[in-house]
Enzyme design. Structure first.
Site, PDB file in Angstrom:
ATOM      1  N   LYS A  77    -117.867  32.491 -61.168  1.00 56.78           N
ATOM      2  CA  LYS A  77    -118.939  32.086 -61.748  1.00 56.78           C
ATOM      3  C   LYS A  77    -119.836  33.250 -62.210  1.00 56.78           C
ATOM      4  O   LYS A  77    -119.571  33.519 -63.564  1.00 56.78           O
ATOM      5  CB  LYS A  77    -119.724  31.368 -60.995  1.00 56.78           C
ATOM      6  CG  LYS A  77    -119.181  30.044 -60.224  1.00 56.78           C
ATOM      7  CD  LYS A  77    -120.103  28.803 -59.629  1.00 56.78           C
ATOM      8  CE  LYS A  77    -119.204  27.941 -58.924  1.00 56.78           C
ATOM      9  NZ  LYS A  77    -118.890  26.717 -59.853  1.00 56.78           N
ATOM     10  N   TYR A 106    -116.749  23.706 -50.022  1.00 54.33           N
ATOM     11  CA  TYR A 106    -115.504  23.390 -51.140  1.00 54.33           C
ATOM     12  C   TYR A 106    -115.200  24.738 -51.440  1.00 54.33           C
ATOM     13  O   TYR A 106    -115.962  25.811 -51.758  1.00 54.33           O
ATOM     14  CB  TYR A 106    -116.107  22.660 -52.394  1.00 54.33           C
ATOM     15  CG  TYR A 106    -115.008  22.549 -53.447  1.00 54.33           C
ATOM     16  CD1 TYR A 106    -114.038  21.453 -53.489  1.00 54.33           C
ATOM     17  CD2 TYR A 106    -115.207  23.192 -54.542  1.00 54.33           C
ATOM     18  CE1 TYR A 106    -113.071  21.496 -54.304  1.00 54.33           C
ATOM     19  CE2 TYR A 106    -114.625  23.114 -55.642  1.00 54.33           C
ATOM     20  CZ  TYR A 106    -113.522  22.405 -55.682  1.00 54.33           C
ATOM     21  OH  TYR A 106    -112.428  22.383 -56.794  1.00 54.33           O
ATOM     22  N   ASP A 130    -116.947  33.002 -48.879  1.00 56.54           N
ATOM     23  CA  ASP A 130    -116.701  32.572 -50.293  1.00 56.54           C
ATOM     24  C   ASP A 130    -117.912  32.239 -50.972  1.00 56.54           C
ATOM     25  O   ASP A 130    -118.799  31.702 -50.740  1.00 56.54           O
ATOM     26  CB  ASP A 130    -116.016  31.086 -50.219  1.00 56.54           C
ATOM     27  CG  ASP A 130    -115.818  30.496 -51.633  1.00 56.54           C
ATOM     28  OD1 ASP A 130    -116.152  31.092 -52.689  1.00 56.54           O
ATOM     29  OD2 ASP A 130    -115.205  29.322 -51.782  1.00 56.54           O
TER      30      ASP A 130
END
Ligand SMILES: Cc1ncc(COP(=O)(O)O)c(C=O)c1O
Length: 428
Positions: free
Chosen positions: A265, A142, A237
């Protein structure tokens, strides 16, 4: 009806599904989501006053623990000087320098406000730099919810059993090629056939959105050499894995130098901040220097930068990752032993402060493997733990997170509770 239930009913009237991000709705496990009132260290408290040991960590950012006093002080101090300027600040330079120091494949970077923005911009940049349209992603990975990446994506979408999103034009997804994760043969075949048309490959180097599934060494080496050979851009990613699996991210553990990296994050320390960066010759194609447009009103927000800088400082202190590794090791080993004793098929693994557990005896290596895990067992485990004060992500397809605030006692308590839950599950 308790207060969580009351709030969920109220929320559903004004917010679709009652939540601002789908997986929070407990759709795949059933029941009522906990509405959180406050958090501190390793703990959360819900609106009914119940306390939980938290292994979600806001889905990754909270690596130093909730409301770390030094991070809160940094945020408070920054807030007194204004919340947003829409102009450059010194803090932006300092955090860029810090990230570049820790992840040397990044020569230049740009700050954005979410992981979705970071990956969307990196994809646009790869296309702009190469002059090619097609990108490659992997099943179960994702990368946020931009149109060209919502093609058989994992995370919340998986949970709801919906392989792609309505509203994404078929024309967009035609330019996204989806391959199985960890499948070196499929990768070679694709590059042989279409390598010269591929702008870039985006990959989670340790997938965290089909639970935790690390990429194999052969897979990442093939990714690096094929993209190099065909002039495609390799995008790591690391929104989830950056500063999470190790100080230098997954790329430092795998010894891979990607062309571009996306992070998020942890770098915002709990505030909305992410970044994309990499090779200088590629980054210089971004506006205002080059023709690839990218912008953001709140990009490099001074409060987020302050929280991020302090978080990056704390994680560089001596022994920080040793503690994360030790806690994860103790928890995973303990859970494996308890499950075995109860006769429940189970496995687990960890890297740094990220761990995964699976209701299947063999560790999954791809999305197909993950789909074969026992979701009924997961649901029982999730609710059994939550009812006794331990919070895991409400989906079998999510990784779990440890923070520097989790103590040996927290792990022992979690294992004590898990023993009760597994015994209950074994009874059926
Ligand atoms: C690997 C990865 N990339 C991108 C994203 C999207 O980030 P955000 O939710 O901040 O948009 C996520 C979110 O979980 C992620 O795990």
């Amino acid at each position: 009806m308790d207060r969580n239930q009351q709030l969920f009913e109220q929320a559903k009237k004004v917010i679709p599904g009652g939540v601002n991000s789908p997986v929070r709705a407990f759709g795949s496990v059933g029941g009522t989501p906990c509405f959180i009132r406050k958090a501190k260290g390793a703990y959360l408290w819900d609106e009914d006053g119940r306390q939980y040991i938290d292994y979600v960590g806001s889905w990754g950012p909270v690596i130093v623990g909730h409301a770390h006093p030094e991070v809160i002080d940094a945020v408070r101090e920054a807030a007194l000087d204004g919340l947003s300027f829409g102009a450059p600040t010194e803090g932006e330079i300092r955090i860029a320098e810090e990230i570049i120091k820790l992840m040397p494949s990044i020569e230049q970077l740009r700050l954005v406000s979410s992981g979705t923005e970071a990956t969307m911009s990196a994809i646009r940049l790869a296309r702009g730099f190469t002059g090619r349209d097609n990108i490659v992603k992997f099943e179960g990975c994702y990368h946020g919810h931009s149109d060209s990446l919502l093609v058989k994506a994992g995370s919340g979408l998986l949970t709801f059993g919906n392989p792609s999103s309505a509203g994404v034009p078929a024309d967009f997804s035609r330019h996204t090629i989806v391959l199985p994760y960890n499948d070196v043969e499929a990768l070679h075949k694709l590059f042989k056939e279409q390598g010269n048309d591929i702008a870039g490959v985006i990959v989670e180097p340790v997938a965290g959105n089909m639970n935790m599934v690390p990429a194999s060494a052969e897979f990442v080496q093939a990714l690096r050499s094929l993209t190099e050979q065909y002039g495609s851009i390799l995008i790591y990613d690391e929104v989830m894995t950056g500063f999470r699996v190790a100080l230098g991210g997954a790329q430092s553990l795998q010894n891979i130098q990607p062309d571009l990296t996306t992070i998020g994050k942890v770098i915002g320390g709990g505030m909305p901040m992410a970044a994309f960066g990499g090779r200088k010759d590629i980054m210089q194609c971004i506006s205002p220097l080059g023709g690839v447009y990218q912008a953001g009103t709140l990009s490099g927000n001074p409060i987020a930068v302050a929280a991020g800088l302090k978080t990056l400082e704390i994680i560089q202190r001596s022994g920080f990752y040793d503690v994360l590794n030790r806690r994860c090791n103790d928890l995973c080993q303990g859970l494996n032993a308890i499950a075995e004793e109860a006769g429940i098929p189970f496995s687990s693994r960890y890297i740094g402060g990220m761990f995964g557990f699976y209701f299947t005896p063999a560790l999954p290596v791809c999305f197909d493997d993950m789909q074969k895990t026992d979701n009924q067992h997961f649901k029982q485990f999730f609710h059994g733990m939550l009812a006794r004060g331990v919070s895991f992500a409400p989906s079998a397809f999510e990784a779990s997170f440890m923070s520097g605030a989790h103590t040996a006692e927290n792990i022992a308590d979690t294992l004590g509770i898990a023993a009760e839950v597994f015994t209950e599950m074994a009874r059926g």
